[in-house]
Design an enzyme around this catalytic site. Structure first.
Site, PDB file in Angstrom:
ATOM      1  N   ASP A 116       3.195  -6.869  13.669  1.00 20.88           N
ATOM      2  CA  ASP A 116       2.655  -5.940  12.670  1.00 20.88           C
ATOM      3  C   ASP A 116       3.680  -4.894  12.249  1.00 20.88           C
ATOM      4  O   ASP A 116       3.338  -3.754  11.938  1.00 20.88           O
ATOM      5  CB  ASP A 116       1.376  -5.264  13.195  1.00 20.88           C
ATOM      6  CG  ASP A 116       0.567  -4.609  12.074  1.00 20.88           C
ATOM      7  OD1 ASP A 116       0.808  -4.921  10.902  1.00 20.88           O
ATOM      8  OD2 ASP A 116      -0.295  -3.762  12.381  1.00 20.88           O
ATOM      9  N   TRP A 155       0.796  -1.222   0.000  1.00 20.09           N
ATOM     10  CA  TRP A 155       0.000   0.000   0.000  1.00 20.09           C
ATOM     11  C   TRP A 155       0.830   1.274   0.000  1.00 20.09           C
ATOM     12  O   TRP A 155       0.276   2.379   0.090  1.00 20.09           O
ATOM     13  CB  TRP A 155      -0.958   0.023   1.184  1.00 20.09           C
ATOM     14  CG  TRP A 155      -0.371  -0.285   2.531  1.00 20.09           C
ATOM     15  CD1 TRP A 155      -0.375  -1.496   3.163  1.00 20.09           C
ATOM     16  CD2 TRP A 155       0.289   0.623   3.416  1.00 20.09           C
ATOM     17  NE1 TRP A 155       0.242  -1.391   4.392  1.00 20.09           N
ATOM     18  CE2 TRP A 155       0.653  -0.111   4.567  1.00 20.09           C
ATOM     19  CE3 TRP A 155       0.600   1.990   3.367  1.00 20.09           C
ATOM     20  CZ2 TRP A 155       1.318   0.477   5.648  1.00 20.09           C
ATOM     21  CZ3 TRP A 155       1.261   2.570   4.436  1.00 20.09           C
ATOM     22  CH2 TRP A 155       1.605   1.815   5.563  1.00 20.09           C
TER      23      TRP A 155
END
Length: 537
Positions: free
Chosen positions: A289, A228
């Site tokens: 993450d 992204w």
């Protein structure tokens, strides 16, 4: 069925002539314009403009503000060419007069129903490109905003969305996908700028049986690895460097033992074919993450007595990496932040030396850095005169938790490990790093709630501009970090500033949560003598 769109023109007859944006123009990097999200293909975000200097930046004043209707947190870094600025929000793009902020046109995709961040546009030829939240690449006429074509390059049914600023190189536009926190399979695609036809696609998670699939368990088909954030490009070797996202499930390692290639990596891709030349994985088997969605900055510097082509990467996991961008060879890693306890260091091959008991647990485990990472997608910048890299980073830890049991594969895209629970308010710093040693040359501590996502831009005037954690655009001296100027915009910042020039005047612009602000040096109003009036008795 044709997709619906709406275009609004304002003062179309008064618009300037729109020239062609050549690949060579983008290749030359910033000048009066700002032609890519990162300013240039190397991601240095450094401008040669020097009208605004350390000596006069204190007289900077706002010149205009453009409020974007219903904006909920702008992430876009505007691009500027020949006095026209292009700025995006979810499923909408605006063309503005970069001198006054007056709207020239807007295009809104009326069919895309998803919402979310949008980081900007790309320009090439007579076209401007941006992505919609439901994974379409849209090509518009730059002068009018008229739709030329749009291409669907992914399916929301597969857990995908799109938020990046596309990357236009030569005859193609490179795009990626988001959604890696909910189970999907990331990829980079190249699309013809002329026709919208897909030229190639490379997945960041290998299919079953492909090399690298052995580093996964049963999550390999939807293991994340989102794309992204845009990449960077080296024209000398025709190589694109693209960062990849975290593996899924984020915080539950379950049946994905192994390195989980090619998550949390940078991929060196051939521009013509998409073939992977090499990869480097920053965080193998990530459970925090800590994706690698941060800018791979390309610079040529002497390193340990030898001139080298380097790739610099400030990573979420808390380390600053230096790679040889030609071969992918690991050269060095140093700590970005002081609050770092999940690893004791990086070995000679670039792999982390893991500290014991630093994975998420059902009961919760305090780990540093926090889930947002030591840094993130907020843009760094590199000044070739100071030879310093300017990075916004966060000193923070979090309580990381995981699911007590393994999520059921692909039952729903909202599955996965439990997220981290906020543990403490962190503190942001702007730090200047010597890339050849990793040494901190200076730092600028910020006050604020620990929620900023803003980055930096460097200029030949010796100034570094950045958005701070209190909602201010700040200027500091690039040599020593000395505060020079600031302006409070009244709301949070989730985007990085740019600089450009129109008619010989340099501007600095940044998107706040709901508006675009543009600044320039104060100009005193010239007094106009009043006409003499003859008074008669």
């Amino acid at each position: 069925m044709a997709r619906l769109a709406s275009v609004f023109l304002i003062c179309a007859l008064a618009r300037p002539l729109f020239g062609q944006v050549r690949y060579e123009d983008i290749l030359n990097g910033p000048g009066d314009g700002w032609l890519t999200y990162a300013g240039d293909y190397g991601g240095t975000r450094h401008s040669p403009l020097k009208q605004i200097t350390t000596g006069n930046v204190g007289s900077l004043v706002p010149k205009w503000v453009f409020h974007i209707p219903k904006a909920t947190g702008l992430h876009a870094s505007p691009i500027v060419y020949q006095g026209i600025m292009y700025v995006t929000d979810t499923n909408v793009i605006y063309a503005l007069d970069a001198r006054t902020g007056r709207q020239v046109w807007q295009y809104r995709d009326a069919q895309a129903k998803k919402s979310g961040a949008n980081r900007g546009a790309a320009i090439l030829g007579d076209r401007v490109f941006f992505v919609t939240s439901d994974v379409h690449l849209v090509a518009l006429d730059r002068s009018t905003g008229a739709l030329l074509w749009q291409t669907k390059y992914g399916n929301v049914e597969d857990g995908l969305t799109a938020s990046l600023a596309p990357m236009a190189i030569r005859d193609r536009v490179l795009v990626g996908v988001a959604g890696g926190d909910h189970g999907m399979r990331g990829y980079v695609a190249a699309i013809s700028a002329a026709t919208g036809a897909e030229l190639w696609r490379i997945y960041t998670i290998p299919a079953k049986g492909e090399p690298g699939s052995e580093t996964w368990g049963k999550y390999v088909e939807y293991g994340g690895g989102a794309t992204w954030l845009s990449g960077t490009f080296d024209p000398a070797t025709n190589t694109v460097y693209w960062p990849t996202g975290n593996p899924w499930p984020d915080f539950y390692a379950g049946d994905r033992s192994g390195d989980n290639l090619y998550s949390c990596s940078v991929l060196a891709l051939d521009l013509e074919t998409g073939r992977m030349k090499w990869h480097f994985q920053f965080t193998p088997h990530d459970t925090h993450d800590w994706d690698a969605q941060a800018w791979p900055v390309l610079v040529d510097l002497p390193f340990r007595g030898k001139q080298r082509k380097l790739l610099l990467h400030a990573n979420r996991n808390g380390f600053f990496y230096v790679l040889d961008r030609t071969t992918g060879e690991f050269l060095n890693a140093t700590k970005l932040v002081d609050k770092l306890d999940w690893a004791t260091g990086i070995d000679a091959k670039g792999r982390p030396l893991l500290a014991p008991d630093k994975d998420p647990t059902p009961a919760g485990n305090r780990i540093c850095p926090g889930v947002r990472g030591a840094t993130n997608w907020m843009s760094p910048s590199f000044n070739p005169a100071t030879r310093l890299l300017y990075v916004v980073m966060l000193e923070q830890c979090d309580i990381f938790t995981s699911s007590a049991k393994e999520p059921e594969p692909k039952k729903s895209f909202s599955g996965g490990g439990a997220g981290p629970k906020p543990n403490e308010v962190g503190q942001f710093f702007l730090r200047a790093i010597d890339p050849t040693t990793g040494e901190r040359k200076w730092e600028y501590p910020m006050t604020g709630p620990g929620q900023s996502w803003a980055g930096t831009v460097s200029t030949a005037g010796g100034v570094v501009f950045f958005g701070d954690d209190d909602g201010q655009l700040v200027a500091v001296d690039a040599r020593d970090g000395r505060h020079l100027w600031h302006f409070y915009m009244g709301e949070g910042l989730t985007a990085s500033p740019i600089t450009y020039a129109v008619a010989g005047k340099q501007y600095v612009a940044i998107a706040s949560a709901t508006a675009v602000f543009s600044f320039a040096l104060f100009e005193p109003i010239q007094a106009v003598p009043l006409p003499k009036v003859k008074v008669t008795q």
